[in-house]
Design a protein around this motif. Structure first.
Motif, PDB file in Angstrom:
ATOM      1  N   LYS A 222       0.843  -1.192   0.000  1.00 22.25           N
ATOM      2  CA  LYS A 222       0.000   0.000   0.000  1.00 22.25           C
ATOM      3  C   LYS A 222       0.881   1.245   0.000  1.00 22.25           C
ATOM      4  O   LYS A 222       1.959   1.257   0.588  1.00 22.25           O
ATOM      5  N   LYS A 223       0.399   2.295  -0.640  1.00 18.55           N
ATOM      6  CA  LYS A 223       1.120   3.561  -0.616  1.00 18.55           C
ATOM      7  C   LYS A 223       0.807   4.309   0.673  1.00 18.55           C
ATOM      8  O   LYS A 223      -0.273   4.175   1.241  1.00 18.55           O
ATOM      9  N   ASN A 224       1.772   5.103   1.127  1.00 20.89           N
ATOM     10  CA  ASN A 224       1.607   5.865   2.367  1.00 20.89           C
ATOM     11  C   ASN A 224       1.679   7.355   2.076  1.00 20.89           C
ATOM     12  O   ASN A 224       2.500   7.810   1.273  1.00 20.89           O
ATOM     13  N   ASP A 225       0.820   8.117   2.737  1.00 19.46           N
ATOM     14  CA  ASP A 225       0.760   9.556   2.520  1.00 19.46           C
ATOM     15  C   ASP A 225       1.790  10.284   3.382  1.00 19.46           C
ATOM     16  O   ASP A 225       2.224   9.794   4.429  1.00 19.46           O
ATOM     17  N   PHE A 226       2.159  11.487   2.941  1.00 17.93           N
ATOM     18  CA  PHE A 226       3.049  12.354   3.710  1.00 17.93           C
ATOM     19  C   PHE A 226       2.361  12.756   5.018  1.00 17.93           C
ATOM     20  O   PHE A 226       1.178  13.075   5.034  1.00 17.93           O
ATOM     21  N   ARG A 227       3.124  12.741   6.119  1.00 16.24           N
ATOM     22  CA  ARG A 227       2.576  13.118   7.425  1.00 16.24           C
ATOM     23  C   ARG A 227       3.299  14.350   7.945  1.00 16.24           C
ATOM     24  O   ARG A 227       4.503  14.308   8.187  1.00 16.24           O
ATOM     25  N   GLU A 228       2.576  15.412   8.084  1.00 16.76           N
ATOM     26  CA  GLU A 228       3.157  16.664   8.566  1.00 16.76           C
ATOM     27  C   GLU A 228       3.622  16.498  10.009  1.00 16.76           C
ATOM     28  O   GLU A 228       2.911  15.944  10.855  1.00 16.76           O
ATOM     29  N   GLY A 229       4.842  16.951  10.287  1.00 13.54           N
ATOM     30  CA  GLY A 229       5.340  16.939  11.660  1.00 13.54           C
ATOM     31  C   GLY A 229       5.828  15.595  12.150  1.00 13.54           C
ATOM     32  O   GLY A 229       6.131  15.437  13.333  1.00 13.54           O
TER      33      GLY A 229
END
Length: 418
Positions: A222-229
């Motif tokens: 699965k692809k993972n999204d960018f997580r701020e902080g």
């Protein structure tokens, strides 16, 4: 399939879970896809002690389109493993798999009674695989390619071997290199190190085929999204011997003491870590709460965790001189297209490759430099400043398994043609 029949010897093969097993299975699958008829002699994993890790997915994914003949390991293998741990000076050379040589040669003789092969291909480690190739070459004179990967007699980490055992290693290696028609390494630096002690004319046998990554594995993830902080740094694989997390933990301690340790860091060590409890205690003692140690997981699960990383971490052993080791982990990391942080000797093959990518690296014991790199990576990540795609692709494509196997089969064809 004239001219493309291979007899292959490799103790390491899926479902065994380990870097050598994965690389061999990956290469043979691609050779078979390219039209090579491979018969592979490998250990019967059901005959091995329970502590040998196995993964059924690896067998399903890589044992395709070639024949595997399983040869059981003698029942006293576990006893030899115990001897090697407790009294290494009494352990057999070149490795415990030497007890597997005779059963395999008996199987080879039966195969050659009814079959012909254009070439023999042996994969070390274990080095005993090459002793099997040596006997086949002496008795049947079939063209032979010995795939070394790492250095053999020149390995600098044979700390516990006696001088007599080291001399045995040198004798075995010389016999193999003298008899083999071709010797394959994963980088030219290893080839240079091994061949510098032999006659110059032997160097024509040395060829280089890098490890390869398998981009088809991405289809399972699965692809993972960018997580701020949040900055997630992940190391996959076992840590033992001189390869330890101590350097990066000391760097985190420095950052904590200086008030610069951002709690948005999430550093994960996935796999078996020797003295794990000591490192956990170190983190508790210094108030480091951003580190997590996870056990070995099934292969696909470990890939999914690696895919969730923002940065992938590579840790090598310190070296007193230039390091010629190219770990397959680094090549596997390329598949993800993520930044790689290398804790590796500054003078070595890995450092040169990371420089090509433009990725940061430090000596594994330089805690101040590691701390600086962590701060720099944090700043780049949160400003989304990891812009390396163009350079990354041009370097990484050389390590795609389709490309590396294409190089390998050209070399195999040359050996067969004579």
């Amino acid at each position: 399939m004239k001219g493309k029949r291979l007899l292959v010897v490799s103790w390491s093969l899926p479902p065994l879970l380990g870097p050598r097993s994965i690389q061999v299975g990956r290469t043979l699958k691609q050779l078979a896809a390219n039209g090579w008829d491979c018969t592979v002699l490998s250990v019967d994993t059901d005959s091995l002690p329970a502590n040998y890790a196995k993964d059924n997915f690896l067998a399903e994914h890589y044992l395709q389109n070639y024949q595997v003949i399983r040869v059981p390991a003698p029942p006293w293998l576990q006893l030899l493993n115990l001897v090697r741990r407790i009294l290494p000076q009494f352990a057999p050379m070149p490795d415990n798999q030497t007890i597997w040589v005779k059963p395999v040669l008996a199987k080879v003789e039966a195969l050659l009674f009814t079959n012909t092969y254009d070439a023999v291909l042996t994969f070390g480690h274990p080095w005993s695989d090459h002793l099997i190739g040596l006997e086949i070459k002496r008795k049947w004179q079939i063209p032979w390619v010995a795939h070394f990967s790492d250095p053999w007699a020149d390995n600098p980490y044979y700390f516990r071997l006696s001088n007599f055992q080291k001399a045995q290693m040198e004798t075995f290696e010389r016999s193999v290199i003298e008899a083999a028609d071709m010797v394959v390494f994963t980088n030219s630096e290893t080839a240079d190190l091994v061949f510098k002690k032999y006659p110059a004319e032997w160097k024509t046998k040395a060829q280089v085929v890098p490890h390869g990554y398998d981009r088809n594995l991405l289809g399972y993830l699965k692809k993972n999204d960018f997580r701020e902080g949040v900055l997630r740094i992940i190391h996959t694989g076992n840590l033992y011997g001189l390869r330890t997390p101590q350097g990066i933990l000391e760097a985190l301690r420095l950052l904590k003491e200086e008030g610069k340790l951002n709690e948005g860091l999430d550093i994960v060590f996935l796999g078996r870590t020797k003295n794990r409890e000591d490192y956990i205690e170190f983190c508790k003692r210094h108030g480091i709460e951003v580190v997590k140690f996870m056990p070995t997981l099934p292969y696909l699960e470990s890939l999914q965790i690696a895919a969730s990383a923002d940065v992938l971490l590579l840790i090598d052993a310190p070296a007193a001189s230039s390091s010629v080791f190219l770990p397959s982990k680094l090549v596997d990391y390329m598949m993800f297209g993520k930044p790689i942080l290398g804790l590796t000797p500054n003078d070595g093959v890995v450092a040169l490759l990371l420089d090509e990518f433009g990725f940061p690296h430090s000596d594994p014991q330089d805690e101040k430099r590691i701390a600086e790199m962590l701060l720099g990576i944090w700043d780049k990540h949160n400003s989304r400043g990891f812009d390396f795609s163009q350079k990354f692709d041009s370097v990484a494509e050389r390590f795609d398994i389709e490309y590396t196997t294409g190089t390998f089969e050209t070399l195999l064809g040359a050996v067969i043609a004579g």
